[in-house]
Design an enzyme around this catalytic site. Structure first.
Site, PDB file in Angstrom:
ATOM      1  N   GLY A   1      -6.386   1.025   5.028  1.00  0.00           N
ATOM      2  CA  GLY A   1      -7.405   1.977   5.456  1.00  0.00           C
ATOM      3  C   GLY A   1      -7.354   3.309   4.753  1.00  0.00           C
ATOM      4  O   GLY A   1      -8.191   4.180   5.000  1.00  0.00           O
TER       5      GLY A   1
ATOM      6  N   ARG B   1      12.418  10.971   2.442  1.00  0.00           N
ATOM      7  CA  ARG B   1      11.192  10.337   2.917  1.00  0.00           C
ATOM      8  C   ARG B   1      11.568   8.961   3.444  1.00  0.00           C
ATOM      9  O   ARG B   1      12.735   8.604   3.523  1.00  0.00           O
ATOM     10  CB  ARG B   1      10.173  10.260   1.766  1.00  0.00           C
ATOM     11  CG  ARG B   1       8.779   9.861   2.193  1.00  0.00           C
ATOM     12  CD  ARG B   1       7.697  10.894   1.951  1.00  0.00           C
ATOM     13  NE  ARG B   1       6.425  10.418   2.501  1.00  0.00           N
ATOM     14  CZ  ARG B   1       5.466   9.854   1.792  1.00  0.00           C
ATOM     15  NH1 ARG B   1       5.602   9.711   0.483  1.00  0.00           N
ATOM     16  NH2 ARG B   1       4.354   9.443   2.367  1.00  0.00           N
ATOM     17  N   LYS B   2      10.574   8.171   3.805  1.00  0.00           N
ATOM     18  CA  LYS B   2      10.858   6.844   4.347  1.00  0.00           C
ATOM     19  C   LYS B   2      11.538   5.968   3.304  1.00  0.00           C
ATOM     20  O   LYS B   2      11.453   6.212   2.103  1.00  0.00           O
ATOM     21  CB  LYS B   2       9.577   6.179   4.831  1.00  0.00           C
ATOM     22  CG  LYS B   2       8.614   5.757   3.725  1.00  0.00           C
ATOM     23  CD  LYS B   2       7.420   5.041   4.335  1.00  0.00           C
ATOM     24  CE  LYS B   2       6.442   4.592   3.247  1.00  0.00           C
ATOM     25  NZ  LYS B   2       5.279   3.887   3.825  1.00  0.00           N
TER      26      LYS B   2
ATOM     27  N   CYS C   1      -0.494   0.817   3.506  1.00  0.00           N
ATOM     28  CA  CYS C   1       0.282   0.069   4.501  1.00  0.00           C
ATOM     29  C   CYS C   1      -0.141  -1.389   4.596  1.00  0.00           C
ATOM     30  O   CYS C   1       0.618  -2.221   5.092  1.00  0.00           O
ATOM     31  CB  CYS C   1       0.168   0.742   5.867  1.00  0.00           C
ATOM     32  SG  CYS C   1       0.899   2.386   5.924  1.00  0.00           S
ATOM     33  N   GLY C   2      -1.346  -1.711   4.142  1.00  0.00           N
ATOM     34  CA  GLY C   2      -1.780  -3.107   4.117  1.00  0.00           C
ATOM     35  C   GLY C   2      -1.389  -3.834   2.848  1.00  0.00           C
ATOM     36  O   GLY C   2      -1.789  -4.982   2.647  1.00  0.00           O
TER      37      GLY C   2
END
Length: 558
Positions: free
Chosen positions: A448, A194-195, A453-454
């Site tokens: 979101g 994965r990332k 990601c925020g």
């Protein structure tokens, strides 16, 4: 490999058992169709462009991310490109090139991300070769910026300039980037489960979110030698914020890149590849334990490793906004706040121009989605501060904008559940009107969706968006978190409100949460002074929880 682009997704879409690893997820099947190297999608690009965006298979949509080209469901036929910028370092000619591409081939919307890079939006598939040619001309590339790769490597935005840094760690960032990606991509690192996120910093001021990274190198000292302590297993999504843990390893600066590369390879070779939500490095560490991971690293490097040194970070966090003196005599850096990181081509052009006129053409991007103009003669700072762009991107922003971060949201993200950026700016303005400009800065982060990601669980106040049904209607809502932070005493933000509609009452709710959170922090500080055994964990979230129970008890967990 055949030249027929249809075969890219054949292994998965036809469920060919010879091609798909047993028990693996769909993305593993896509990689298997490329013999494990997603970069091989480049061989198919001419045929993909000829067929057009409407003919993209699910496999192609994923595999194009290996080369930095992202299909965006909210904007059919229009794509996003993520540009690799190690350590957030940029030059004026690079910004001008990106602005020109956005203006001519994109939709005029650009975003500075929390990984210190820029995303170009709204271009069509047939323009990809031209965009890449222009980017290569200014030493930029988009390789391995998405999906199962090492993402853009973070570092202190003022590396090499900050007077109090322990050392300049940016050469390690660039060495790692050359090793993992280089100019043409590196198949040795393109088949991760994965990332993978990395930060490398010699800054004592915790200006990067080290504890949310798969690997973080943080400044340390051992027996008079400078280097890094190694943290492993941090993440934001895939079940929430997991705080990276010490591997009990100290590496000197010249040893760092090799140690990180071997850790990535351990993850590549042994990481889980079944359910995507359980494929992060943290879950391999959960299975193995840090002792086994350390032993495997020692075995692969073929030498013993020193145990961790003294962590040289302080307890404060710096965003590097405003005017900062550099270690270079007579020079200063000016950090500009870009609300939520959203810029247009004209603003990017002007940022480039100002860096040429007042500095030496260098710009640094930060994990807070902001920008820094560096190497400004001290006697020219006042003149720069009067420039019109600095009214839009203020070096002295409102306390409710200074720490504002927002993911892309439903405007462009396939996963997002609510719109974030404009809503984040509106909320911060409302808070400014309610609470005034004299308040202490507070970090407010918007995500979101649960992917985080925020970095919503690493903020004083975090908001995670979702859809909910109220009075028979589907509406946007947020869950609210408080008390998150990274650094030596990192802790995940705790959810205190489960469901708050994104309506006209949201500013009042968040203002109340901020007031309660500040009361909590003050109470914690007083208690710590009175009782040395008192810890932040003892009362984390209590005051905010009490406030939330009185505000909306039905929404709170028991």
């Amino acid at each position: 490999m055949t030249n027929d682009s249809e075969t890219i997704s054949t292994a998965v879409e036809r469920k060919d058992p010879a091609q798909i690893p047993a028990g693996s997820n769909a993305v593993e099947g896509y990689k298997a169709s490329m013999n494990g190297d997603g970069l091989r999608i480049l061989d198919q690009l001419p045929q993909i462009i000829e067929r057009g965006a409407a003919a993209l298979t699910p496999a192609e949509k994923e595999l194009l991310k290996w080369v930095g080209v992202f299909f965006r469901k909210p904007t059919p036929g229009k794509f996003m490109m993520r540009i690799r910028m190690p350590n957030g370092f940029a030059r004026s000619n690079q910004l001008r090139t990106i602005a020109e591409l956005s203006r001519r081939l994109g939709n005029g919307v650009l975003d500075v991300t929390t990984r210190q890079q820029i995303e170009l939006r709204g271009f069509t598939l047939d323009t990809v070769p031209e965009i890449w040619e222009k980017l290569r001309g200014v030493d930029l590339r988009t390789l391995q910026t998405g999906i199962d790769n090492v993402r853009n490597i973070n570092g202190c935005a003022l590396a090499g300039l900050a007077p109090h840094e322990l050392f300049d760690a940016s050469p390690v960032v660039h060495e790692l980037d050359r090793l993992i990606v280089g100019n043409k991509g590196n198949p040795e690192f393109t088949n991760l489960p994965r990332k993978f996120n990395i930060t490398v910093t010699g800054c004592p001021d915790n200006c990067t979110h080290s504890e949310s990274q798969d690997i973080a190198l943080v400044p340390a000292k051992k027996a008079g030698r400078l280097g890094f302590n190694v943290l492993v297993g941090g993440k934001m999504g895939s079940g929430g914020f997991t705080v990276a843990s010490p591997l009990n390893v100290f590496v000197e600066i010249f040893q760092a890149a090799a140690a990180v590369a071997e850790l990535i390879k351990i993850y590549r070779d042994h990481g889980p590849r079944e359910a995507r939500s359980r494929c992060r490095f943290a879950f391999l560490i959960e299975e193995w334990g840090r002792r086994r991971l350390r032993a495997e690293l020692v075995s692969r490097l073929g030498r013993e490793l020193a145990f961790q040194g003294r962590d040289m970070r302080g307890s404060t966090h710096a965003d590097h906004l405003g005017v900062s003196s550099q270690k270079q005599a007579g020079l200063a850096a000016v950090g500009l706040c870009i609300p939520t990181g959203r810029v247009n081509p004209d603003q990017l052009d002007e940022l480039a121009r100002l860096s040429d006129v007042y500095g030496n053409g260098e710009i640094r991007l930060t994990t807070g989605q902001n920008a820094i103009i560096s190497n400004i003669p001290a006697d020219r700072v006042a003149e720069l501060l009067e420039q019109p762009l600095l009214k839009q991107f203020s070096p002295r922003p409102s306390p409710f904008v200074r720490g504002l971060v927002a993911c892309v949201g439903t405007d462009y993200c396939n996963l997002a559940l609510i719109e974030t950026k404009s809503r984040a700016v509106e909320l911060s303005q409302a808070l400014h009107n309610k609470m005034g400009s004299g308040a202490n800065p507070v970090t407010i982060h918007w995500s979101g969706c649960p992917a985080g990601c925020g970095n919503h669980q690493a903020a004083d106040v975090g908001l995670r968006g979702f859809k909910t049904r109220i009075d028979g209607k589907i509406v946007d809502a947020v869950a609210i978190y408080t008390g998150g932070r990274t650094g030596p005493h990192a802790v995940e933000g705790r959810e205190i409100l489960q469901t708050v509609p994104c309506d006209e009452s949201l500013p009042d709710v968040v203002a109340g949460v901020i007031q309660s959170y500040r009361f909590e922090v003050e109470a914690r500080e007083h208690a710590a002074l009175a009782d040395p055994l008192f810890t932040a964990a003892t009362t984390a979230g209590l005051a905010s929880w009490r406030f939330a129970r009185t505000l909306a008890p039905a929404a709170m967990p028991a």
